[in-house]
Design an enzyme around this catalytic site. Structure first.
Site, PDB file in Angstrom:
ATOM      1  N   TYR A 245       0.796  -1.232   0.000  1.00 49.96           N
ATOM      2  CA  TYR A 245       0.000   0.000   0.000  1.00 49.96           C
ATOM      3  C   TYR A 245       0.827   1.280   0.000  1.00 49.96           C
ATOM      4  CZ  TYR A 245      -3.717  -3.319   0.371  1.00 49.96           C
ATOM      5  OH  TYR A 245      -4.562  -4.373   0.112  1.00 49.96           O
TER       6      TYR A 245
ATOM      7  N   ASP B 172       4.981  -8.086  -1.328  1.00 50.39           N
ATOM      8  CA  ASP B 172       3.730  -8.279  -2.072  1.00 50.39           C
ATOM      9  C   ASP B 172       4.012  -8.299  -3.572  1.00 50.39           C
ATOM     10  OD1 ASP B 172       0.676  -7.730  -2.778  1.00 50.39           O
ATOM     11  OD2 ASP B 172       0.736  -7.972  -0.603  1.00 50.39           O
ATOM     12  N   ASP B 173       2.971  -8.220  -4.352  1.00 52.18           N
ATOM     13  CA  ASP B 173       3.007  -8.206  -5.815  1.00 52.18           C
ATOM     14  C   ASP B 173       4.084  -7.248  -6.334  1.00 52.18           C
ATOM     15  OD1 ASP B 173       2.341  -8.294  -8.479  1.00 52.18           O
ATOM     16  OD2 ASP B 173       0.322  -7.448  -8.226  1.00 52.18           O
TER      17      ASP B 173
ATOM     18  N   LYS C  60       0.874 -15.237   1.288  1.00 52.08           N
ATOM     19  CA  LYS C  60      -0.411 -14.573   1.011  1.00 52.08           C
ATOM     20  C   LYS C  60      -0.867 -15.077  -0.359  1.00 52.08           C
ATOM     21  CE  LYS C  60      -2.267  -9.880   0.192  1.00 52.08           C
ATOM     22  NZ  LYS C  60      -1.908  -8.437   0.267  1.00 52.08           N
TER      23      LYS C  60
ATOM     24  N   ASP D  63      -3.358 -15.054  -3.299  1.00 54.90           N
ATOM     25  CA  ASP D  63      -4.287 -14.021  -3.758  1.00 54.90           C
ATOM     26  C   ASP D  63      -5.004 -14.433  -5.050  1.00 54.90           C
ATOM     27  OD1 ASP D  63      -5.607 -11.619  -3.717  1.00 54.90           O
ATOM     28  OD2 ASP D  63      -3.806 -10.374  -3.866  1.00 54.90           O
TER      29      ASP D  63
ATOM     30  N   CYS E 190      -6.683 -14.685   0.283  1.00 54.00           N
ATOM     31  CA  CYS E 190      -7.033 -13.352  -0.203  1.00 54.00           C
ATOM     32  C   CYS E 190      -7.740 -13.536  -1.541  1.00 54.00           C
ATOM     33  CB  CYS E 190      -5.780 -12.492  -0.350  1.00 54.00           C
ATOM     34  SG  CYS E 190      -6.117 -10.735  -0.650  1.00 54.00           S
TER      35      CYS E 190
ATOM     36  N   ARG F  47      -8.192 -12.476   4.473  1.00 53.24           N
ATOM     37  CA  ARG F  47      -8.626 -11.113   4.154  1.00 53.24           C
ATOM     38  C   ARG F  47     -10.139 -11.154   4.065  1.00 53.24           C
ATOM     39  NH1 ARG F  47      -5.923  -7.497   1.240  1.00 53.24           N
ATOM     40  NH2 ARG F  47      -7.857  -6.720   0.384  1.00 53.24           N
TER      41      ARG F  47
ATOM     42  N   ASP G  91      -9.662  -4.082  -0.504  1.00 55.04           N
ATOM     43  CA  ASP G  91      -8.383  -3.456  -0.185  1.00 55.04           C
ATOM     44  C   ASP G  91      -8.581  -2.076   0.441  1.00 55.04           C
ATOM     45  OD1 ASP G  91      -7.556  -5.562  -1.799  1.00 55.04           O
ATOM     46  OD2 ASP G  91      -6.087  -4.365  -2.887  1.00 55.04           O
TER      47      ASP G  91
HETATM   48  C1  9PG Z   1      -1.641  -7.043  -5.399  1.00 50.35           C
HETATM   49  C2  9PG Z   1      -2.885  -6.746  -4.584  1.00 50.35           C
HETATM   50  C3  9PG Z   1      -2.621  -6.763  -3.069  1.00 50.35           C
HETATM   51  C4  9PG Z   1      -3.936  -6.638  -2.340  1.00 50.35           C
HETATM   52  C5  9PG Z   1      -4.890  -7.734  -2.788  1.00 50.35           C
HETATM   53  C6  9PG Z   1      -5.096  -7.625  -4.284  1.00 50.35           C
HETATM   54  O1  9PG Z   1      -9.376  -5.225  -9.447  1.00 50.35           O
HETATM   55  N1  9PG Z   1      -9.677  -5.518  -8.272  1.00 50.35           N
HETATM   56  O2  9PG Z   1     -10.859  -5.595  -7.917  1.00 50.35           O
HETATM   57  C7  9PG Z   1      -8.653  -5.773  -7.350  1.00 50.35           C
HETATM   58  C8  9PG Z   1      -8.993  -6.013  -6.043  1.00 50.35           C
HETATM   59  C9  9PG Z   1      -7.978  -6.228  -5.124  1.00 50.35           C
HETATM   60  C10 9PG Z   1      -6.671  -6.227  -5.520  1.00 50.35           C
HETATM   61  C11 9PG Z   1      -6.328  -5.997  -6.822  1.00 50.35           C
HETATM   62  C12 9PG Z   1      -7.321  -5.780  -7.755  1.00 50.35           C
HETATM   63  O3  9PG Z   1      -5.679  -6.380  -4.570  1.00 50.35           O
HETATM   64  O4  9PG Z   1      -6.097  -7.681  -2.121  1.00 50.35           O
HETATM   65  O5  9PG Z   1      -3.734  -6.729  -0.937  1.00 50.35           O
HETATM   66  O6  9PG Z   1      -1.970  -7.957  -2.703  1.00 50.35           O
HETATM   67  O7  9PG Z   1      -3.848  -7.719  -4.955  1.00 50.35           O
HETATM   68  O8  9PG Z   1      -1.915  -6.981  -6.746  1.00 50.35           O
END
Ligand code: 9PG
Length: 627
Positions: free
Chosen positions: A253, A284-285, A404, A406, A448, A463, A467
């Site tokens: 973040y 993270d990503d 994590k 996702d 997640c 989660r 976000d």
């Molecule tokens: C990394 C992120 C973070 C985050 C996760 C996730 O498009 N969308 O609706 C959308 C929702 C959540 C999101 C990304 C896209 O975030 O929750 O903490 O790890 O991926 O890309």
């Protein structure tokens, strides 16, 4: 109010929806009245058996193929008539996956979001168990719901698990009475075991998750009813609910997709130098070479060095600094141009009725050769399961004991799968099981973007909301997200989910409300909104993971985090003892829930109530409440 006038369930029928074996024929439906426990033949091949189950108030059931050829079962449902429903008849719409909102809707007034003009199937598929558009006027909730009648009485109906199939509760006007008007809510509640077209071979029987039914005197009982349901479901699913309280740091973040190895190392050094009280340090990503290629780093990590060693080097640096190493991955997605997808095209699930790869997400920053369109791994394929297990084992051996996981809803999508007998829930779960095998029993797995019901007993943390963002509201009116704007990142959305799903904490897993952000620059949050979110996180008792560039945090922010941990640990200890915080305006708030009550210890002085102004991000905290 006499008990006889309270909202309840009466006369029921069972219904089955069968999918055609080929794309040309139509879905078939059949239904029959229920006259008590026993077996009911719905078609020449479908038999549903209902049995009384323990504890009282739950019903066990199963579906069998008594015919001579295979069938594909979309859903099996028990459809109850509601008695004594007074307008307005309200439904708690519990969301499907981590990011799905939970809110309250009124029968005859509100519509399911799938009816929003322009809603996309790819978005619906990630937002509900069933990606098809709901029937007009029908409201739906996933896994569990609470209904309240105009006289105030409350009724909880939920499935006691979600490992074998999803469970969807659908509220609609009773068919033989005509459209529901708010003044005459003659209604039906459909408790649907969603099998998603899973093949049932001749002679096969599938046990379905039992229904839990509980009644309450007033709408304010909703939180207590959900807590009871959570306790039953926790026990049935052998929930992993006792992991240590998590305090940590995460890249996302502040740095988002642009994170570099230099950023990670700088924060690691700063955390050590300033003595930040973290147990986990999670990347993270952004570190990975491609979505799907989790063991290789991108050019922003290990510039000029060997990308095959970059991931291991991260784990080593974090471990040496004295933290548990954590890593993000989206294990069931692959970029079209990733090494894994190009080397193993047969590992990708296919679109319904075709040969095209099955999309699992669209996220332009990921690139991947098709502008951000990602494909879905076939988690029913033994080779894919072995691959997922090996990736998790390799990460574990490098030192990552916190993963994590996702975007994990993707294997739930309608498609063509190697093992056609598996339900969407089983496809999701099979992927998580493979990761768990590789990561080991003592790894901390954080779900997640996860269909919540499918993974009880496999994850340590979950989660439970959308976000957060360095902004309270999300002003994006993204047309591609029509109907589903509340799943988009916004601290306001995360706060609402932290309230509505508070009852899950330490019953089903450790709730992750999403990251704490304490910085006062490089953010669109006001100081008061920053403080509000810190209070929401601490009062929830959930995970406390900071996501700021630590060089932006002054000693005041540091002291605030230490207080957050003190309060959070105290609330968490109460939750572990079965006295966790609860949302007291779940059914009464006009928009999303905005209040949390709980305790930081024993006695009246330790009781608190936190009220958040959702649109503005202000708050009122009252402590030392009696009663
Ligand atoms: C990394 C992120 C973070 C985050 C996760 C996730 O498009 N969308 O609706 C959308 C929702 C959540 C999101 C990304 C896209 O975030 O929750 O903490 O790890 O991926 O890309």
């Amino acid at each position: 109010m006499t008990p006889a006038s309270r909202l309840g369930l009466s006369g029921a029928r069972v219904e089955v929806e069968l999918e055609p074996g080929d794309a040309s024929s139509a879905v078939r439906r059949a239904s029959a009245a229920v006259r008590g426990p026993g077996s009911i033949l719905l078609t020449d091949s479908v038999e549903v058996t209902l049995e009384p189950a323990e504890p009282a108030g739950t019903a066990g059931w199963s579906v069998a193929n008594v015919g001579r050829s295979s069938i594909r079962v979309r859903s099996v449902a028990i459809v109850f008539r509601l008695h004594d429903a007074q307008p307005p008849l309200k439904m708690l719409r519990h969301g499907y996956q981590s990011w799905s909102p939970s809110d309250v809707a009124v029968l005859g007034v509100d519509e399911d979001p799938s009816h929003t003009p322009g809603s996309l199937e790819l978005v619906r598929a990630g937002a509900h168990a069933d990606q098809r558009i709901a029937r007009p006027g029908e409201l739906r909730s996933e896994w569990v719901t609470v209904l309240t009648s105009g006289d105030g009485s409350a009724l909880l109906v939920g499935f006691d698990g979600g490992s074998r199939h999803d469970g969807t509760l659908r509220l609609a006007a009773a068919e033989d009475v005509g459209p529901a008007a708010p003044s005459s809510p003659a209604a039906e509640l459909r408790a649907e075991a969603f099998l998603g077209g899973a093949v049932l071979a001749p002679g096969a029987r599938r046990e379905l998750h039992a229904l839990v039914v509980r009644t309450g005197e007033t709408a304010a009982d909703a939180a207590a009813l959900l807590a009871q349901w959570g306790a039953v479901t926790s026990q049935r699913g052998s929930a992993r609910r006792e992991a240590p309280y998590q305090a940590g740091w995460c890249t996302w973040y502040h740095y988002f997709h642009d994170v570099t190895e230099t950023d990670v190392m700088a924060n690691l050094a700063k955390a050590g130098a300033d003595g930040w009280p973290f147990s986990v340090f999670q990347v993270d990503d952004g570190y990975q070479a491609a979505i799907g290629d989790w063991l290789t780093t991108s050019d922003r990590f290990a510039p000029g060095a060997n990308h095959a060693e970059g991931v291991a080097r991260l784990a080593a640096a974090i471990s040496e600094a004295g933290y548990r190493a954590g890593l993000w991955l989206a294990p069931f997605l692959v970029a079209p141009d990733s090494a894994v997808a190009t080397e193993h095209p047969g590992w990708v699930a296919r679109m319904p009725g075709g040969e095209d790869p099955l999309p699992g997400s669209f996220n332009p920053p990921w690139g991947g050769g098709l502008g951000g369109l990602m494909w879905t791994l076939d988690t029913t394929h033994p080779e894919v399961q072995a691959h997922l297990e090996e990736v998790a084992r390799a990460l574990r051996e490098m030192g990552f004991s916190y993963l994590k996981l996702d975007f994990t809803y993707a294997p739930s999508f309608d498609g063509v799968w190697h093992d056609a007998t598996m339900t969407p829930a089983e496809r999701v779960r099979a992927g998580y099981e493979a990761v768990r095998r590789g990561a080991g029993d003592d790894a901390f797995l954080l779900g997640c973007g996860a269909p919540l019901s499918n993974v009880v007993g496999l994850v340590d943390g979950m989660r439970i909301g959308a976000d957060v963002a360095p902004a309270w509201n999300n002003e994006r009116r993204d047309r591609a997200r029509a109907g589903y704007l509340e799943m988009l990142p916004a601290t306001r959305h995360a706060a609402a989910a932290t309230f509505s799903r508070a009852f899950m904490h330490r019953r089903l897993w450790c709730n992750d409300p999403d990251c704490v952000m304490l910085r006062q620059e490089a953010t669109a949050m006001t100081p008061e909104q920053v403080e509000t979110w810190a209070q929401v996180v601490e009062r929830s008792g959930g995970m406390a993971i900071v996501s700021d560039d630590l060089s932006l945090l002054n000693p005041k922010a540091r002291a605030r985090f230490e207080r957050l941990l003190d309060v959070g640990r105290a609330v968490d200890a109460e939750a572990l003892a079965g006295r966790g915080p609860w949302c007291d305006d779940l059914m009464s708030s006009p928009e999303q829930p905005s209040g949390l009550s709980g305790r930081t210890g024993e006695g009246a002085a330790a009781a608190f109530r936190l009220q958040v102004d959702a649109p503005g991000g202000g708050h009122v905290l009252r402590e030392g409440l009696s009663g």
